[in-house]
Enzyme design. Structure first.
Site, PDB file in Angstrom:
ATOM      1  CB  SER A 140      89.291   5.877 -85.030  1.00  0.00           C
ATOM      2  OG  SER A 140      89.052   7.121 -85.655  1.00  0.00           O
ATOM      3  CE1 TYR A 153      94.162   5.762 -87.659  1.00  0.00           C
ATOM      4  CE2 TYR A 153      91.926   6.587 -87.907  1.00  0.00           C
ATOM      5  CZ  TYR A 153      93.042   6.384 -87.130  1.00  0.00           C
ATOM      6  OH  TYR A 153      93.028   6.793 -85.804  1.00  0.00           O
TER       7      TYR A 153
HETATM    8  N1  LIG Z   1      94.402  11.790 -82.080  1.00  0.00           N
HETATM    9  C1  LIG Z   1      93.241  11.499 -82.623  1.00  0.00           C
HETATM   10  O1  LIG Z   1      92.523  12.400 -83.102  1.00  0.00           O
HETATM   11  C2  LIG Z   1      92.742  10.073 -82.661  1.00  0.00           C
HETATM   12  C3  LIG Z   1      91.422   9.853 -83.071  1.00  0.00           C
HETATM   13  C4  LIG Z   1      90.950   8.553 -83.109  1.00  0.00           C
HETATM   14  C5  LIG Z   1      91.764   7.492 -82.745  1.00  0.00           C
HETATM   15  N2  LIG Z   1      93.046   7.739 -82.358  1.00  0.00           N
HETATM   16  C6  LIG Z   1      93.866   6.580 -81.991  1.00  0.00           C
HETATM   17  O2  LIG Z   1      94.425   6.780 -80.705  1.00  0.00           O
HETATM   18  C7  LIG Z   1      95.623   6.013 -80.599  1.00  0.00           C
HETATM   19  C8  LIG Z   1      96.731   6.878 -80.010  1.00  0.00           C
HETATM   20  O3  LIG Z   1      97.060   7.901 -80.937  1.00  0.00           O
HETATM   21  P1  LIG Z   1      97.463   9.388 -80.491  1.00  0.00           P
HETATM   22  O4  LIG Z   1      96.485  10.290 -81.114  1.00  0.00           O
HETATM   23  O5  LIG Z   1      97.728   9.444 -79.055  1.00  0.00           O
HETATM   24  O6  LIG Z   1      98.811   9.546 -81.367  1.00  0.00           O
HETATM   25  P2  LIG Z   1     100.319   9.858 -80.946  1.00  0.00           P
HETATM   26  O7  LIG Z   1     101.063   9.874 -82.228  1.00  0.00           O
HETATM   27  O8  LIG Z   1     100.373  11.071 -80.081  1.00  0.00           O
HETATM   28  O9  LIG Z   1     100.724   8.583 -80.078  1.00  0.00           O
HETATM   29  C9  LIG Z   1     100.847   7.300 -80.655  1.00  0.00           C
HETATM   30  C10 LIG Z   1     101.981   6.545 -79.976  1.00  0.00           C
HETATM   31  O10 LIG Z   1     102.062   5.251 -80.594  1.00  0.00           O
HETATM   32  C11 LIG Z   1     103.431   4.958 -80.797  1.00  0.00           C
HETATM   33  N3  LIG Z   1     103.623   4.000 -81.884  1.00  0.00           N
HETATM   34  C12 LIG Z   1     103.546   4.211 -83.218  1.00  0.00           C
HETATM   35  N4  LIG Z   1     103.843   3.094 -83.899  1.00  0.00           N
HETATM   36  C13 LIG Z   1     104.120   2.142 -82.950  1.00  0.00           C
HETATM   37  C14 LIG Z   1     104.497   0.786 -83.022  1.00  0.00           C
HETATM   38  N5  LIG Z   1     104.690   0.155 -84.205  1.00  0.00           N
HETATM   39  N6  LIG Z   1     104.686   0.109 -81.866  1.00  0.00           N
HETATM   40  C15 LIG Z   1     104.514   0.729 -80.666  1.00  0.00           C
HETATM   41  N7  LIG Z   1     104.192   2.024 -80.546  1.00  0.00           N
HETATM   42  C16 LIG Z   1     103.988   2.718 -81.675  1.00  0.00           C
HETATM   43  C17 LIG Z   1     104.077   6.299 -81.132  1.00  0.00           C
HETATM   44  O11 LIG Z   1     105.492   6.277 -80.933  1.00  0.00           O
HETATM   45  C18 LIG Z   1     103.339   7.227 -80.179  1.00  0.00           C
HETATM   46  O12 LIG Z   1     104.017   7.350 -78.950  1.00  0.00           O
HETATM   47  C19 LIG Z   1      95.911   5.483 -82.005  1.00  0.00           C
HETATM   48  O13 LIG Z   1      95.478   4.143 -82.097  1.00  0.00           O
HETATM   49  C20 LIG Z   1      95.063   6.371 -82.881  1.00  0.00           C
HETATM   50  O14 LIG Z   1      94.707   5.748 -84.095  1.00  0.00           O
HETATM   51  C21 LIG Z   1      93.546   9.004 -82.307  1.00  0.00           C
END
Ligand SMILES: NC(=O)c1ccc[n+]([C@@H]2O[C@H](COP(=O)([O-])OP(=O)(O)OC[C@H]3O[C@@H](n4cnc5c(N)ncnc54)[C@H](O)[C@@H]3O)[C@@H](O)[C@H]2O)c1
Length: 271
Positions: A140, A153
């Site tokens: 991130s 985080y």
């Molecule tokens: N959205 C943002 O702004 C952002 C920014 C930086 C990093 N990220 C990272 O991107 C990645 C994806 O996040 P996103 O934004 O698509 O969120 P999201 O919530 O839309 O998707 C995350 C997915 O991970 C699954 N998940 C959660 N816990 C789990 C577990 N224990 N085992 C398996 N699956 C699990 C959820 O069910 C969901 O489908 C994450 O690692 C997040 O930290 C997101």
């Protein structure tokens, strides 16, 4: 990896957001897909949308170490090889260090750090055996700078970055056929804020609205940037203009970025 056609790609957390968008983009590039999530409903929707490709779905909780190792064996046996692993599943927690419970701290580290570490280690022998593998770990912008109320985080995402950068160098020094990339998304419009845990004294509604305001990039755009980065074998894949800005701030100012973040947080987080 110059071409994704016929490659076997593993995506964790594929039931929503970035994971779903990456799965869809990989399907259009001809990948064979092993998609997993704890959310089986979201996962089935993603699989349906990826139906132009060969897709298998797996219920996998990435905080369960033994389940990840069993999953790696299962995927290798189902597809015969594994070329690309995208350790994407993740959750968020917004809470001060003083208020955070040990349970919440452990919850986020188990998913956001250990899920990535075990996912990497479990699949690594299969990636090496493929002769042309790639590990992609999702950190991130909070793996680049520290921010108030994101300590856990931050800890997980900085750890993902350190682990991943070290692995990339090891693979090169050992002449192993595995490329390694660390992804640093800025704000991406996904469900992450809706499923986040929030400290007792935080205003959940304001946090979600705040996130919606600053999340600049769509998941589809993020997926395209990630895939371009994979094909160019980038070590650090920055996703979104905010990620480029934060990376630059960090390089130019070093630790002196912190007063700027404090000023921003005073206005937006401590009101
Ligand atoms: N959205 C943002 O702004 C952002 C920014 C930086 C990093 N990220 C990272 O991107 C990645 C994806 O996040 P996103 O934004 O698509 O969120 P999201 O919530 O839309 O998707 C995350 C997915 O991970 C699954 N998940 C959660 N816990 C789990 C577990 N224990 N085992 C398996 N699956 C699990 C959820 O069910 C969901 O489908 C994450 O690692 C997040 O930290 C997101």
């Amino acid at each position: 990896m110059k071409d994704l056609n016929n490659r076997v790609a593993v995506v964790t957390g594929a039931g929503s957001g970035i994971g779903r968008a990456v799965a869809l983009a990989l399907a259009t590039k001809g990948c064979r897909l092993a998609l997993s999530d704890v959310n089986e409903v979201g996962l089935a929707e993603t699989a349906e949308q990826c139906s132009i490709a060969e897709v298998r779905t797996y219920r996998l909780d990435v905080s369960d170490r033994d389940a990840i190792y069993a999953h790696a064996e299962q995927v290798a046996s189902d597809f015969g090889q594994v070329n690309l692993v995208i350790n994407n599943a993740g959750v968020a927690l917004s809470c001060s260090v003083r208020e955070m419970t040990d349970e919440d701290f452990k919850w986020i580290m188990d998913i956001d750090f250990w899920g990535v570490a075990h996912g990497t280690r479990a699949f690594l022998p299969h990636l090496i055996a493929s002769g042309d593998g790639h590990v992609v770990n999702i950190s991130s912008v909070f793996g680049l700078i520290g921010v108030p109320k994101q300590s856990a985080y931050n800890a997980a995402k900085f750890a993902v970055r350190g682990f991943t950068e070290s692995l990339r160098q090891e693979m090169k020094l050992e002449k192993q056929p595995v490329a390694v990339s660390c992804v640093h998304p800025g704000g991406i419009r996904t469900n992450i804020a809706n499923s986040a845990r929030i400290g007792k004294s935080e205003n959940a509604d304001a946090q979600r609205k705040g996130f919606d305001k600053i999340a600049m990039t769509t998941p589809d755009k993020a997926a395209n940037i990630i895939i371009r980065g994979i094909l160019k074998n980038e070590s650090r894949i920055l996703v979104g203009p905010d990620a480029w800005g934060i990376d630059a701030l960090n390089r130019v100012l070093g630790s002196a970025y912190q007063p700027l973040v404090e000023r921003f947080s005073r206005k937006n987080l401590y009101i």
